[in-house]
Design a protein around this motif. Structure first.
Motif, mmCIF file in Angstrom:
data_model
loop_
_atom_site.group_PDB
_atom_site.id
_atom_site.type_symbol
_atom_site.label_atom_id
_atom_site.label_comp_id
_atom_site.label_asym_id
_atom_site.label_seq_id
_atom_site.Cartn_x
_atom_site.Cartn_y
_atom_site.Cartn_z
ATOM 1 N N LEU A 102 0.760 -1.263 0.098
ATOM 2 C CA LEU A 102 -0.094 -0.227 0.178
ATOM 3 C C LEU A 102 0.872 1.466 -0.081
ATOM 4 C CD1 LEU A 102 -2.579 -1.178 2.689
ATOM 5 C CD2 LEU A 102 -2.985 -1.145 0.392
ATOM 6 N N GLU A 103 0.671 2.149 -0.856
ATOM 7 C CA GLU A 103 1.403 3.514 -1.086
ATOM 8 C C GLU A 103 0.326 4.594 -1.068
ATOM 9 O OE1 GLU A 103 5.473 2.082 -3.689
ATOM 10 O OE2 GLU A 103 3.761 3.487 -4.660
ATOM 11 N N VAL A 104 0.998 5.749 -0.237
ATOM 12 C CA VAL A 104 0.524 7.038 -0.354
ATOM 13 C C VAL A 104 1.673 8.148 -0.755
ATOM 14 C CG1 VAL A 104 -0.596 8.676 1.047
ATOM 15 C CG2 VAL A 104 -1.080 6.469 1.566
ATOM 16 N N GLN A 105 1.466 8.296 -1.902
ATOM 17 C CA GLN A 105 2.588 9.203 -2.495
ATOM 18 C C GLN A 105 1.880 10.683 -2.803
ATOM 19 O OE1 GLN A 105 3.723 8.241 -6.460
ATOM 20 N NE2 GLN A 105 5.841 8.814 -6.156
ATOM 21 N N ASP A 106 2.607 11.682 -2.503
ATOM 22 C CA ASP A 106 2.385 13.141 -2.613
ATOM 23 C C ASP A 106 3.517 13.790 -3.190
ATOM 24 O OD1 ASP A 106 4.056 14.436 -0.804
ATOM 25 O OD2 ASP A 106 2.920 13.196 0.665
ATOM 26 N N ASN A 107 3.331 15.179 -3.784
ATOM 27 C CA ASN A 107 4.356 15.955 -4.494
ATOM 28 C C ASN A 107 4.311 17.143 -3.597
ATOM 29 O OD1 ASN A 107 1.952 16.958 -5.205
ATOM 30 N ND2 ASN A 107 2.793 17.307 -7.499
#
Length: 456
Positions: free
Chosen positions: A383-388
């Motif tokens: 599970l991944e939560v990626q932001d910029n």
């Protein structure tokens, strides 16, 4: 006092060393008579045999024959220095080129070939490269009584031992004390340091002076002291943070209630909402602390069921879509088709992912993007939560899962994004599932939080 002295490790080591030395001396004294006499006899026999062989060699060099051997069979012969040496002709003899006896030998007939097992010394005699005879000597049977010379030799040895034994024991005693003190010194330092910890005095590292098992123990102890110091610092910081995080909303609520009570403020809807929000912060903080306490005790219960990952990810995306829209951030969910169900506590994992998405929203500006992803390997669900968003400084990345840690070190809940317990709780829940949680980030480029859960 005397009992304590004898029970100390230093005394026990010294006594053990002394016991080993005394036991060695006793063993030496038991073996001394036999070894002394044996070595003395061996020396004399070898000297006599060499003199015997040399006399035969000299006789043959002069006469070029082995006649007149009665000279050799006399009671004495001369050694290499011209000193008389007793020759026991019955135990020494000559063999011809065929190995047959040509002189008398005790227990054997002339012309007989003696067994090699009966012989102690054998020496080939030659002249100008030609072997003309072999000198041999019989082994002496064991249990021979001591001669007068041997008794005198033993007496001399015992007299020497009487002088050297006490001196040797004294040296051994002093050496035992010095060695025992040297070996137990690191343990004494460890004891003093441990007692200082018990008395809550200043913690000091113990110097490592050796390279052995005690040094390994000392290094482990120093590492424990370091962890204790860090734990104590974290405990004090946690107490200060809890006091602040409880105190701030309580101050706000107390101020409004006191003002309303005194008639300074009217209980308007806006003011009641502020009080309600602060009370919710208090409630969430207490709930977070309770969750961490249960996790530390190992009593945090999971309600595990087979859950499709798509259900978890899409549910989080829907729950935060309105907040993301208000913040001007694009929030999407991506997951592989036909992902198999994974055993998990759905509510607890929603708490984990919800915390990660909430953190991303707090640190991602307008126009930013947050991606929720779910994929799998043969062994794990990923599970991944990626932001910029803003990203996390490299020096702070190792500490983001510590309790009450905030990247911007702000104590304002709205700016810092909660109590600082969310990631600590997330890690506890993930580890309780048998999984792991990781963070990758670069300042100004965004952050990726990854959760690995076992598939079964």
């Amino acid at each position: 006092m005397l009992k304590k002295l004898f029970l100390s490790m230093q005394s026990q080591l010294a006594l053990a060393f002394m016991f080993s030395r005394v036991a060695g001396y006793v063993f030496f004294l038991l073996l001394l008579p036999g070894l002394t006499v044996k070595n003395h006899r061996d020396y004399l026999e070898e000297t006599r045999f060499n003199a015997f062989a040399q006399q035969v060699q000299d006789h043959y060099a002069r006469h070029q024959q082995l006649k007149d051997l009665q000279i050799i069979e006399s009671a004495t012969v001369l050694d290499g220095q011209g000193q008389p040496v007793v020759v026991l002709a019955s135990t020494m003899a000559l063999l011809d080129r065929r190995g047959k006896l040509i002189t008398p030998l005790k227990g054997h007939q002339m012309g007989e070939t003696p067994s090699p097992d009966d012989l102690k010394y054998v020496r080939t005699l030659s002249q100008n490269g030609q072997v003309f005879a072999t000198a041999v000597q019989l082994k002496q049977p064991p249990g021979q009584p001591h001669t007068t010379d041997e008794k005198a030799l033993l007496q001399s040895v015992y007299e020497t031992v009487k002088v050297t034994l006490p001196l040797g024991l004294l040296v051994a005693f002093v050496g035992a004390i010095v060695i025992a003190h040297f070996l137990t010194l690191p343990l004494q330092r460890l004891t003093r340091s441990a007692q200082a910890v018990m008395r809550k005095e200043k913690i000091q590292q113990v110097p490592v002076t050796l390279q052995n098992e005690v040094a390994d123990l000392t290094q482990a102890f120093n590492e424990m002291l370091k962890n204790l110091a860090q734990g104590e610092q974290q405990r004090r910081q946690m107490i200060a943070d809890i006091a602040h995080d409880l105190g701030t909303p309580l101050t706000v609520v107390s101020g409004y209630v006191q003002g309303m009570k005194q008639g300074k403020f009217q209980p308007t809807q806006e003011r009641l909402e502020i009080i309600h929000d602060e009370l919710l912060l208090l409630q969430n903080l207490v709930s977070d602390l309770r969750t961490l306490s249960l996790a530390d005790e190992g009593t945090l219960q999971l309600s595990v069921d087979e859950v499709p990952p798509a259900r978890l990810v899409s549910g989080i995306q829907q729950a935060f879509s309105l907040r993301a829209e208000k913040a001007g951030v694009q929030l999407d969910a991506q997951f592989e088709k036909d992902l198999p169900a994974v055993p998990m506590d759905l509510e607890r994992m929603r708490q984990v992912l919800g915390n990660l998405v909430s953190n991303s929203l707090n640190h991602t500006g307008k126009g930013g993007q947050i991606h929720l992803r779910a994929s799998s390997t043969p062994d794990h669900l990923i599970l991944e939560v990626q932001d910029n968003g803003k990203g996390i400084p490299e020096e702070k990345l190792p500490f983001i899962f510590d309790r009450f840690f905030r990247v911007d070190e702000s104590r304002n809940h709205e700016q810092a994004g909660g109590s600082g317990l969310g990631l600590a709780i997330a890690r506890s829940i993930v580890e309780l599932h048998g999984g792991r949680i990781f963070a990758q980030s670069a300042l100004g480029q965004g952050t990726t939080m990854q959760v690995l859960l076992p598939r079964g």
